[in-house]
Design an enzyme around this catalytic site. Structure first.
Site, PDB file in Angstrom:
ATOM      1  N   CYS A   1      11.826   5.031   8.058  1.00 26.77           N
ATOM      2  CA  CYS A   1      11.300   3.779   7.785  1.00 26.77           C
ATOM      3  C   CYS A   1       9.695   3.825   7.510  1.00 26.77           C
ATOM      4  O   CYS A   1       8.969   4.564   8.007  1.00 26.77           O
ATOM      5  CB  CYS A   1      11.365   2.899   9.200  1.00 26.77           C
ATOM      6  SG  CYS A   1      10.545   1.172   9.070  1.00 26.77           S
TER       7      CYS A   1
ATOM      8  N   CYS B   1       7.360   2.418  10.177  1.00 29.44           N
ATOM      9  CA  CYS B   1       7.183   3.379  11.263  1.00 29.44           C
ATOM     10  C   CYS B   1       6.143   4.425  10.926  1.00 29.44           C
ATOM     11  O   CYS B   1       5.571   5.057  11.654  1.00 29.44           O
ATOM     12  CB  CYS B   1       8.586   3.707  11.866  1.00 29.44           C
ATOM     13  SG  CYS B   1       9.485   2.488  12.464  1.00 29.44           S
TER      14      CYS B   1
ATOM     15  N   ASP C   1      -2.108  -5.048   2.304  1.00 34.69           N
ATOM     16  CA  ASP C   1      -0.952  -4.380   1.535  1.00 34.69           C
ATOM     17  C   ASP C   1      -1.158  -3.705   0.205  1.00 34.69           C
ATOM     18  O   ASP C   1      -2.581  -3.824  -0.393  1.00 34.69           O
ATOM     19  CB  ASP C   1      -0.353  -5.945   1.173  1.00 34.69           C
ATOM     20  CG  ASP C   1       1.043  -5.822   0.579  1.00 34.69           C
ATOM     21  OD1 ASP C   1       1.874  -6.364   1.157  1.00 34.69           O
ATOM     22  OD2 ASP C   1       1.144  -5.361  -0.693  1.00 34.69           O
TER      23      ASP C   1
ATOM     24  N   HIS D   1      10.411  -0.542  16.123  1.00 32.97           N
ATOM     25  CA  HIS D   1      10.997  -0.798  14.804  1.00 32.97           C
ATOM     26  C   HIS D   1      11.831  -2.168  15.315  1.00 32.97           C
ATOM     27  O   HIS D   1      12.831  -1.993  16.226  1.00 32.97           O
ATOM     28  CB  HIS D   1      11.789   0.100  14.496  1.00 32.97           C
ATOM     29  CG  HIS D   1      12.641   0.050  13.162  1.00 32.97           C
ATOM     30  ND1 HIS D   1      12.011   0.118  11.964  1.00 32.97           N
ATOM     31  CD2 HIS D   1      13.784  -0.697  13.047  1.00 32.97           C
ATOM     32  CE1 HIS D   1      12.716  -0.306  11.002  1.00 32.97           C
ATOM     33  NE2 HIS D   1      14.205  -0.889  11.617  1.00 32.97           N
TER      34      HIS D   1
ATOM     35  N   ASN E   1       9.196 -12.336   5.221  1.00 35.69           N
ATOM     36  CA  ASN E   1      10.783 -12.173   4.340  1.00 35.69           C
ATOM     37  C   ASN E   1      11.729 -11.749   5.262  1.00 35.69           C
ATOM     38  O   ASN E   1      11.699 -10.719   5.984  1.00 35.69           O
ATOM     39  CB  ASN E   1      10.582 -11.546   3.128  1.00 35.69           C
ATOM     40  CG  ASN E   1       9.392 -12.206   2.219  1.00 35.69           C
ATOM     41  OD1 ASN E   1       9.263 -13.582   2.169  1.00 35.69           O
ATOM     42  ND2 ASN E   1       8.482 -11.353   1.280  1.00 35.69           N
TER      43      ASN E   1
ATOM     44  N   HIS F   1      11.366  -3.552   7.997  1.00 39.22           N
ATOM     45  CA  HIS F   1      10.630  -3.398   9.377  1.00 39.22           C
ATOM     46  C   HIS F   1       9.907  -4.510   9.359  1.00 39.22           C
ATOM     47  O   HIS F   1       9.091  -4.982   8.451  1.00 39.22           O
ATOM     48  CB  HIS F   1       9.794  -2.103   9.509  1.00 39.22           C
ATOM     49  CG  HIS F   1       8.974  -1.727  10.690  1.00 39.22           C
ATOM     50  ND1 HIS F   1       9.043  -0.833  11.374  1.00 39.22           N
ATOM     51  CD2 HIS F   1       8.173  -2.662  11.405  1.00 39.22           C
ATOM     52  CE1 HIS F   1       8.344  -0.882  12.310  1.00 39.22           C
ATOM     53  NE2 HIS F   1       7.582  -1.970  12.298  1.00 39.22           N
TER      54      HIS F   1
ATOM     55  N   HIS G   1       7.577  -7.731   9.243  1.00 42.00           N
ATOM     56  CA  HIS G   1       6.218  -7.608   8.968  1.00 42.00           C
ATOM     57  C   HIS G   1       5.807  -9.000   8.513  1.00 42.00           C
ATOM     58  O   HIS G   1       6.729  -9.738   7.994  1.00 42.00           O
ATOM     59  CB  HIS G   1       5.722  -6.675   7.571  1.00 42.00           C
ATOM     60  CG  HIS G   1       6.625  -6.880   6.581  1.00 42.00           C
ATOM     61  ND1 HIS G   1       8.012  -6.052   6.735  1.00 42.00           N
ATOM     62  CD2 HIS G   1       6.517  -7.362   5.132  1.00 42.00           C
ATOM     63  CE1 HIS G   1       8.384  -6.490   5.456  1.00 42.00           C
ATOM     64  NE2 HIS G   1       7.611  -7.175   4.501  1.00 42.00           N
TER      65      HIS G   1
ATOM     66  N   HIS H   1       3.162 -11.462   6.628  1.00 39.86           N
ATOM     67  CA  HIS H   1       2.098 -11.268   5.406  1.00 39.86           C
ATOM     68  C   HIS H   1       0.917 -12.085   5.975  1.00 39.86           C
ATOM     69  O   HIS H   1       1.100 -13.399   6.148  1.00 39.86           O
ATOM     70  CB  HIS H   1       2.706 -11.567   3.980  1.00 39.86           C
ATOM     71  CG  HIS H   1       3.745 -10.732   3.496  1.00 39.86           C
ATOM     72  ND1 HIS H   1       3.503  -9.779   2.721  1.00 39.86           N
ATOM     73  CD2 HIS H   1       5.048 -10.691   3.822  1.00 39.86           C
ATOM     74  CE1 HIS H   1       4.546  -9.268   2.326  1.00 39.86           C
ATOM     75  NE2 HIS H   1       5.512  -9.654   2.896  1.00 39.86           N
TER      76      HIS H   1
HETATM   77  P1  DGP Z   1       8.534  -7.800   1.680  1.00 39.65           P
HETATM   78  O1  DGP Z   1       8.710  -7.845   0.146  1.00 39.65           O
HETATM   79  O2  DGP Z   1       8.418  -9.076   2.359  1.00 39.65           O
HETATM   80  O3  DGP Z   1       9.399  -6.703   2.209  1.00 39.65           O
HETATM   81  O4  DGP Z   1       6.891  -6.832   1.685  1.00 39.65           O
HETATM   82  C1  DGP Z   1       6.704  -5.633   1.779  1.00 39.65           C
HETATM   83  C2  DGP Z   1       5.367  -5.406   1.396  1.00 39.65           C
HETATM   84  O5  DGP Z   1       4.995  -3.836   1.482  1.00 39.65           O
HETATM   85  C3  DGP Z   1       4.939  -5.589  -0.274  1.00 39.65           C
HETATM   86  O6  DGP Z   1       4.073  -6.628  -0.236  1.00 39.65           O
HETATM   87  C4  DGP Z   1       4.438  -4.464  -0.514  1.00 39.65           C
HETATM   88  C5  DGP Z   1       4.009  -3.621   0.928  1.00 39.65           C
HETATM   89  N1  DGP Z   1       3.919  -1.933   0.751  1.00 39.65           N
HETATM   90  C6  DGP Z   1       5.222  -1.477   0.331  1.00 39.65           C
HETATM   91  N2  DGP Z   1       4.992   0.027   0.391  1.00 39.65           N
HETATM   92  C7  DGP Z   1       3.543   0.160   0.926  1.00 39.65           C
HETATM   93  C8  DGP Z   1       2.983   1.165   1.565  1.00 39.65           C
HETATM   94  O7  DGP Z   1       3.297   2.135   1.346  1.00 39.65           O
HETATM   95  N3  DGP Z   1       1.764   0.824   1.830  1.00 39.65           N
HETATM   96  C9  DGP Z   1       1.182  -0.509   2.062  1.00 39.65           C
HETATM   97  N4  DGP Z   1       0.022  -0.489   2.574  1.00 39.65           N
HETATM   98  N5  DGP Z   1       1.920  -1.611   1.946  1.00 39.65           N
HETATM   99  C10 DGP Z   1       3.228  -1.276   1.216  1.00 39.65           C
END
Ligand code: DGP
Length: 112
Positions: free
Chosen positions: A3, A6, A29, A45, A85, A96, A98, A100
């Site tokens: 993950c 994680c 992000d 998780h 989402n 996982h 999250h 925003h």
């Molecule tokens: P969602 O589409 O709601 O699952 O959002 C996932 C978010 O995670 C997306 O806005 C981009 C962010 N993201 C994906 N990979 C990484 C990463 O490796 N590092 C960081 N900081 N953010 C990431």
């Protein structure tokens, strides 16, 4: 379990840490969709908000207690938006839970 978030919580993958306590970890992000775009995740998780239950609900309370502190530290005194989402139709790309936190400008009024 493989993950991404994680691994970020554990420090195995670097991130722009914004906040951390015993329950949650917040980081910037990688692909910001607003001038301020931060993610808040539980340290344990949980697959998505659809997996919140009576066993883990206290963690969600802790996250939402932390969010005003995180928002203040990011300078979001004028307001912000929280989005989570869920699943395929919700366009959840990382499985996982999250939240925003988006802000730093007047956000569009469509999509809630
Ligand atoms: P969602 O589409 O709601 O699952 O959002 C996932 C978010 O995670 C997306 O806005 C981009 C962010 N993201 C994906 N990979 C990484 C990463 O490796 N590092 C960081 N900081 N953010 C990431």
């Amino acid at each position: 379990m493989d993950c991404l978030f994680c691994a970020i919580v554990k420090g195995d993958i670097p991130s722009g840490k914004v906040y951390e306590d015993e329950s949650c970890y917040a980081f910037l992000d990688i692909a910001p969709q607003a001038p301020v775009h931060c993610l808040v995740v539980p340290k344990v998780h949980i697959a998505s908000a659809d997996a919140i239950n009576s066993e883990n609900a206290h963690i969600i309370g802790a996250i939402f207690t932390a969010i005003p502190k995180i928002a203040a530290s990011l300078g979001l005194a004028n307001g912000y938006r929280i989005i989570t989402n869920i699943g395929e139709d919700g366009a959840q790309s990382v499985k996982h839970l999250h939240f925003h936190i988006l802000g730093g400008k007047k956000l569009p009024e469509n999509i809630v």
